[in-house]
Design an enzyme around this catalytic site. Sequence first.
Site, PDB file in Angstrom:
ATOM      1  NE  ARG A 127     -10.227  -3.038  -1.672  1.00  0.00           N
ATOM      2  CZ  ARG A 127     -11.223  -2.222  -2.003  1.00  0.00           C
ATOM      3  NH1 ARG A 127     -11.046  -1.324  -2.955  1.00  0.00           N
ATOM      4  NH2 ARG A 127     -12.379  -2.310  -1.397  1.00  0.00           N
ATOM      5  CG  ASP A 128      -6.973  -1.745   6.039  1.00  0.00           C
ATOM      6  OD1 ASP A 128      -5.952  -1.018   5.945  1.00  0.00           O
ATOM      7  OD2 ASP A 128      -7.794  -1.641   6.963  1.00  0.00           O
ATOM      8  CB  ILE A 129      -2.140  -6.314   4.454  1.00  0.00           C
ATOM      9  CG1 ILE A 129      -2.963  -7.330   3.654  1.00  0.00           C
ATOM     10  CG2 ILE A 129      -1.047  -7.001   5.262  1.00  0.00           C
ATOM     11  CD1 ILE A 129      -3.584  -8.430   4.470  1.00  0.00           C
ATOM     12  CB  SER A 155      -3.874   1.677   6.820  1.00  0.00           C
ATOM     13  OG  SER A 155      -5.050   1.133   7.396  1.00  0.00           O
TER      14      SER A 155
END
Length: 268
Positions: free
Chosen positions: A37-39, A77
Amino acid sequence: LDAELWKDGWSVLDMIGFMAQASGAIAAAQQVGIVHRDIKPKNIMVDNEGITKVLDFGIARVDEKSQVTRIGTIMGSPPYMSPEQSRGEKVDGRTDIFSFGVVMYEVLSGGTRPYTAPDTRQLILERQKLKAPPPPVSLINPRIPHYIDNVINKCLYGDRERRYQSADDMQDDLQLAIYLLDSKKVSCTVLSDVVKKAQETTITIPWKRIFNALFGSLLLFLLGVSIMVPYASIAFFITILPPVVFYKLMLGRKRSSGSTSPASARAH
């Protein structure tokens, strides 16, 4: 994993290799039901030997009936969020695939993000309505092969059903890209699958159609010259008849040699 790597002298093949390693890490997480969920570039590290690792699973969750994330909660992000993530919907492994597509685009283009907006709020609003992928990254960086455009575009569809359905499939296509650039760089464990895909995607060049088109163009050109210059008519026929006769003879010989009579077939 960011565009600054180009300045360190890494090649296109190296950069795609980093992408393949990172996609393998994402695939490994998906296999045990984890969504990162935050690559983003800061969460993918490349060491001096080219070993790539995905870090910071701080907001990751298990991709099952987890109560960690509520519907309507936006986490991640904004520049790298998938459309469904920006809408606060329930996400699965395909949201990481979208985010990784944004990373690949940004890194391989040399620092250009596929989607921009004046501010974060506008970026999120536009991401929520996203439909189609951005222009091909090869238009920005001509060194990038066109088949990498296809990989990135398949990651960046707004509709998650049109994206890669697993990071394994994405990694397979990146391995295929490495094979097409340099077959020696592909791991032996995946070589057979990669070779099979490469054979399936081989492009056959239609040489006969190309020859016929060029031959027809030459005929029209010479015919036009003969009409414009009366005395060139004789030259036209002298020039064009021998190649035509030769071509017809060769074509007839090829057909006769390639055909077998029923009688001779029975004799064999």
